[in-house]
Design a protein around this motif. Structure first.
Motif, PDB file in Angstrom:
ATOM      1  N   VAL A   1      -8.707  -8.932  14.147  1.00  0.00           N
ATOM      2  CA  VAL A   1      -7.014  -7.580  13.985  1.00  0.00           C
ATOM      3  C   VAL A   1      -6.900  -8.900  12.706  1.00  0.00           C
ATOM      4  N   LEU A   2      -6.760  -9.427  12.024  1.00  0.00           N
ATOM      5  CA  LEU A   2      -6.004 -10.200  10.619  1.00  0.00           C
ATOM      6  C   LEU A   2      -6.470  -9.120   9.192  1.00  0.00           C
ATOM      7  N   LEU A   3      -7.404  -9.373   9.900  1.00  0.00           N
ATOM      8  CA  LEU A   3      -8.626  -8.129   8.746  1.00  0.00           C
ATOM      9  C   LEU A   3      -7.912  -6.481   8.788  1.00  0.00           C
ATOM     10  N   THR A   4      -8.160  -5.975  10.314  1.00  0.00           N
ATOM     11  CA  THR A   4      -8.181  -4.653  10.109  1.00  0.00           C
ATOM     12  C   THR A   4      -6.153  -4.581   9.826  1.00  0.00           C
ATOM     13  N   SER A   5      -5.377  -5.760  10.055  1.00  0.00           N
ATOM     14  CA  SER A   5      -4.230  -5.649  10.306  1.00  0.00           C
ATOM     15  C   SER A   5      -4.066  -5.520   8.053  1.00  0.00           C
ATOM     16  N   ILE A   6      -4.976  -6.236   8.011  1.00  0.00           N
ATOM     17  CA  ILE A   6      -4.267  -6.498   6.183  1.00  0.00           C
ATOM     18  C   ILE A   6      -4.940  -4.944   6.071  1.00  0.00           C
ATOM     19  N   ILE A   7      -5.679  -4.591   5.662  1.00  0.00           N
ATOM     20  CA  ILE A   7      -6.502  -3.102   5.585  1.00  0.00           C
ATOM     21  C   ILE A   7      -5.573  -2.301   5.610  1.00  0.00           C
ATOM     22  N   LEU A   8      -5.274  -2.380   7.020  1.00  0.00           N
ATOM     23  CA  LEU A   8      -4.320  -1.433   7.143  1.00  0.00           C
ATOM     24  C   LEU A   8      -2.664  -1.290   6.819  1.00  0.00           C
ATOM     25  N   VAL A   9      -2.257  -2.182   6.081  1.00  0.00           N
ATOM     26  CA  VAL A   9      -0.475  -2.734   5.824  1.00  0.00           C
ATOM     27  C   VAL A   9      -1.491  -3.109   3.906  1.00  0.00           C
ATOM     28  N   ALA A  10      -2.456  -2.928   3.012  1.00  0.00           N
ATOM     29  CA  ALA A  10      -2.654  -2.735   1.899  1.00  0.00           C
ATOM     30  C   ALA A  10      -2.595  -0.723   2.342  1.00  0.00           C
ATOM     31  N   THR A  11      -3.569  -0.334   2.832  1.00  0.00           N
ATOM     32  CA  THR A  11      -3.612   1.021   2.261  1.00  0.00           C
ATOM     33  C   THR A  11      -2.458   1.869   2.113  1.00  0.00           C
ATOM     34  N   SER A  12      -1.744   0.797   3.995  1.00  0.00           N
ATOM     35  CA  SER A  12      -0.210   1.308   3.661  1.00  0.00           C
ATOM     36  C   SER A  12       0.764   1.711   2.652  1.00  0.00           C
ATOM     37  N   CYS A  13       1.088   0.669   1.650  1.00  0.00           N
ATOM     38  CA  CYS A  13       1.891   0.265   0.860  1.00  0.00           C
ATOM     39  C   CYS A  13       0.485   0.927  -0.351  1.00  0.00           C
ATOM     40  N   PHE A  14      -0.227   1.705  -0.539  1.00  0.00           N
ATOM     41  CA  PHE A  14      -0.800   1.763  -1.569  1.00  0.00           C
ATOM     42  C   PHE A  14      -0.520   3.592  -1.013  1.00  0.00           C
ATOM     43  N   ALA A  15      -0.730   4.313   0.062  1.00  0.00           N
ATOM     44  CA  ALA A  15      -0.252   5.607   0.085  1.00  0.00           C
ATOM     45  C   ALA A  15       1.584   6.052  -0.472  1.00  0.00           C
ATOM     46  N   VAL A  16       2.487   4.082   0.169  1.00  0.00           N
ATOM     47  CA  VAL A  16       3.730   5.239  -0.107  1.00  0.00           C
ATOM     48  C   VAL A  16       4.082   4.656  -1.282  1.00  0.00           C
ATOM     49  N   SER A  17       3.151   4.128  -2.276  1.00  0.00           N
ATOM     50  CA  SER A  17       3.841   3.875  -3.519  1.00  0.00           C
ATOM     51  C   SER A  17       2.681   4.796  -4.173  1.00  0.00           C
ATOM     52  N   LEU A  18       1.877   5.983  -4.162  1.00  0.00           N
ATOM     53  CA  LEU A  18       1.391   7.554  -4.661  1.00  0.00           C
ATOM     54  C   LEU A  18       2.321   7.707  -3.844  1.00  0.00           C
ATOM     55  N   TYR A  19       3.485   7.887  -3.116  1.00  0.00           N
ATOM     56  CA  TYR A  19       4.781   9.308  -2.366  1.00  0.00           C
ATOM     57  C   TYR A  19       5.716   8.839  -3.307  1.00  0.00           C
ATOM     58  N   TRP A  20       5.650   7.684  -3.599  1.00  0.00           N
ATOM     59  CA  TRP A  20       7.378   7.690  -4.534  1.00  0.00           C
ATOM     60  C   TRP A  20       6.699   8.253  -6.367  1.00  0.00           C
ATOM     61  N   ARG A  21       5.480   8.179  -6.557  1.00  0.00           N
ATOM     62  CA  ARG A  21       5.135   8.045  -7.560  1.00  0.00           C
ATOM     63  C   ARG A  21       4.877   9.394  -7.969  1.00  0.00           C
ATOM     64  N   TYR A  22       4.182   9.962  -6.878  1.00  0.00           N
ATOM     65  CA  TYR A  22       4.112  12.250  -6.845  1.00  0.00           C
ATOM     66  C   TYR A  22       5.809  12.623  -6.232  1.00  0.00           C
ATOM     67  N   HIS A  23       6.783  11.840  -5.606  1.00  0.00           N
ATOM     68  CA  HIS A  23       7.891  12.681  -5.482  1.00  0.00           C
ATOM     69  C   HIS A  23       9.261  12.104  -6.367  1.00  0.00           C
ATOM     70  N   SER A  24       8.600  11.266  -7.179  1.00  0.00           N
ATOM     71  CA  SER A  24      10.210  10.344  -8.676  1.00  0.00           C
ATOM     72  C   SER A  24       9.460  11.492  -9.800  1.00  0.00           C
TER      73      SER A  24
END
Lengths: 114, 224
Positions: free
Chosen positions: B201-224
Motif C-alpha cells: 500500500v505504502l509503495l503504491t501510494s508513494i509511486i502514485l503521489v510522485a507520478t501525480s506531482c510530476f504530472a502536475v508540475s509538467l501541466y503548470w510548466r506547459y500552461h505558464s
C-alpha cells in the motif's frame, strides 16, 4: 590624486540625479554617465551601487517590456531617493564652494620666497 | 513558467549570443553568485544577473567585451553585489531551507523505500539509513557548493591546483556515496518490518503521489 577616488564619493548623487530625470535601465544609465564625462566607470562600480541604492530605498525597480528583446529592469527614484538627492545637492554646493575658495586662494597667492 | 524559472531560461538563451570569452565571464559570475547561498532562493540574484547580461549585450553592440564593460575584477564586483543584496527575512529563509530539506528527505526516503529488502513478513526498513542518508546528502551538497564558490575565481597555475576542485568534488561525492551505502546496506541500528500488505500500500501510494506531482508540475510548466 586619482580621478576614480574623487568620483567614488559623488557617483551616488550623480546616479540619483540621472535617474531623477527618467526611468532608466543599467546600460542607459552607464551611457548617460559616460556622456557626462564619467568615462572610467565600469559595471563593477555601477551595479553594486544600484543594488545598494535599491536596498536603501532610494531606488525602486520594475520589469518593463523593452522595445528590443526581453523585458528589462528599469530603475526609478523613490520619494526617499528624491530627498537623498536634495541633500546631496545641498552638500555638494557647499563642498564645491569651499573647495573653489581654497583653490582660488592657493592659485592667486604669491609664490613663497626661497 | 514562474518568474525565477523564466529569468533563468532567458539568461541561458541570451548567453548563446555572447562570444566564448564573454560567455565564460558570465558563466563564472553566475556560478559564483548562485553558489554563495546554498539553501536559499537565488531568484533575486538571477534577476540581477539577467539585467547585467542584457546590458552586456548592448555593450557588445558598441564593441565592448565583458571585461571592458564590467571591469577586470569580476570577483570583487560579485562580492560587493552579494554584500549589498538585501538579506531575505528569516521567514523566507526558513521557508526556502525547509523546502530544500524536504525535497532532499523526500528523494532519499523514496529511493530507500524502493530499495528496502522485501522479506516474507514485509518490508525491512533500516531506520538509521532513513535518518543518516538525508543528512549525508545535505552535507555533501553544502560542501560541494562551498567548494564551487571558493574555486570559481581561483588563479591556479600548476596542473594539480587547476584540477584540485574537480579532485575534491570527486572525493566528496565518493565519500557521500560510501556513507550512504554504509548506512543503508549495513544491518546496523534499529530495523522495522512494515508488514504486508501495508508495504505494498505504502509503495503504491508513494509511486502514485510522485507520478501525480510530476504530472502536475509538467501541466503548470506547459500552461505558464
Amino acid at each position: 590624486m586619482k580621478q576614480t577616488q574623487l568620483i567614488k564619493g559623488v557617483l551616488e548623487g550623480c546616479v540619483l540625479a540621472i535617474i531623477a530625470q527618467k526611468e532608466v535601465y543599467g546600460y542607459d544609465l552607464m551611457q548617460a554617465l559616460k556622456h557626462r564625462g564619467f568615462t572610467t566607470i565600469v559595471g563593477g562600480t555601477l551595479y553594486p551601487l544600484l543594488v545598494k541604492l535599491e536596498r536603501n530605498g532610494d531606488l525602486a525597480s520594475r520589469t518593463k517590456p523593452s522595445p528590443a528583446g526581453p523585458n528589462r529592469k528599469y530603475y526609478r527614484l523613490t520619494p526617499q531617493g528624491t530627498q537623498t538627492l536634495t541633500e546631496f545637492s545641498q552638500q555638494w554646493t557647499q563642498l564645491k564652494g569651499n573647495v573653489d575658495q581654497i583653490l582660488t586662494e592657493a592659485l592667486t597667492h604669491d609664490e613663497p620666497q626661497p | 513558467m514562474t518568474n525565477p524559472n523564466r529569468d533563468l531560461t532567458t539568461i541561458n538563451q541570451l548567453k548563446r549570443q555572447l562570444s566564448p570569452a564573454d560567455r565564460k565571464y558570465i558563466d563564472d559570475l553566475q556560478v559564483y553568485l548562485n553558489t554563495a547561498t546554498v539553501f536559499y532562493s537565488n531568484a533575486p540574484i538571477n534577476a540581477q544577473l539577467l539585467a547585467m547580461l542584457q546590458d552586456l549585450l548592448n555593450a557588445n553592440q558598441d564593441g565592448l567585451n565583458a571585461a571592458e564593460w564590467f571591469g577586470h575584477d569580476p570577483q570583487s564586483m560579485a562580492d560587493e553585489i552579494l554584500r549589498q543584496f538585501p538579506q531575505p527575512q528569516w521567514r523566507a529563509k526558513l521557508r526556502d531551507l525547509a523546502g530544500f530539506v524536504a525535497l532532499i528527505i523526500g528523494i532519499s526516503w523514496f529511493s530507500l523505500l524502493l530499495s528496502s529488502q522485501k522479506t516474507p513478513q514485509g518490508l525491512q526498513l533500516n531506520l538509521l539509513a532513513f535518518v543518516g542518508v538525508p543528512i549525508v546528502e545535505l552535507i555533501v551538497i553544502g560542501v560541494a557548493f562551498k567548494l564551487l564558490h571558493r574555486t570559481t575565481y581561483q588563479n591556479a597555475h600548476s596542473f594539480f591546483h587547476r584540477h584540485l576542485p574537480v579532485i575534491l568534488m570527486g572525493l566528496i561525492f565518493l565519500l557521500g556515496v560510501a556513507a550512504i551505502l554504509v548506512t543503508s546496506l549495513s544491518p546496523i541500528g534499529v530495523t522495522y518490518i512494515l508488514p504486508t500488505p501495508w508495504d505494498t500500500v505504502l509503495l503504491t501510494s508513494i509511486i502514485l503521489v510522485a507520478t501525480s506531482c510530476f504530472a502536475v508540475s509538467l501541466y503548470w510548466r506547459y500552461h505558464s
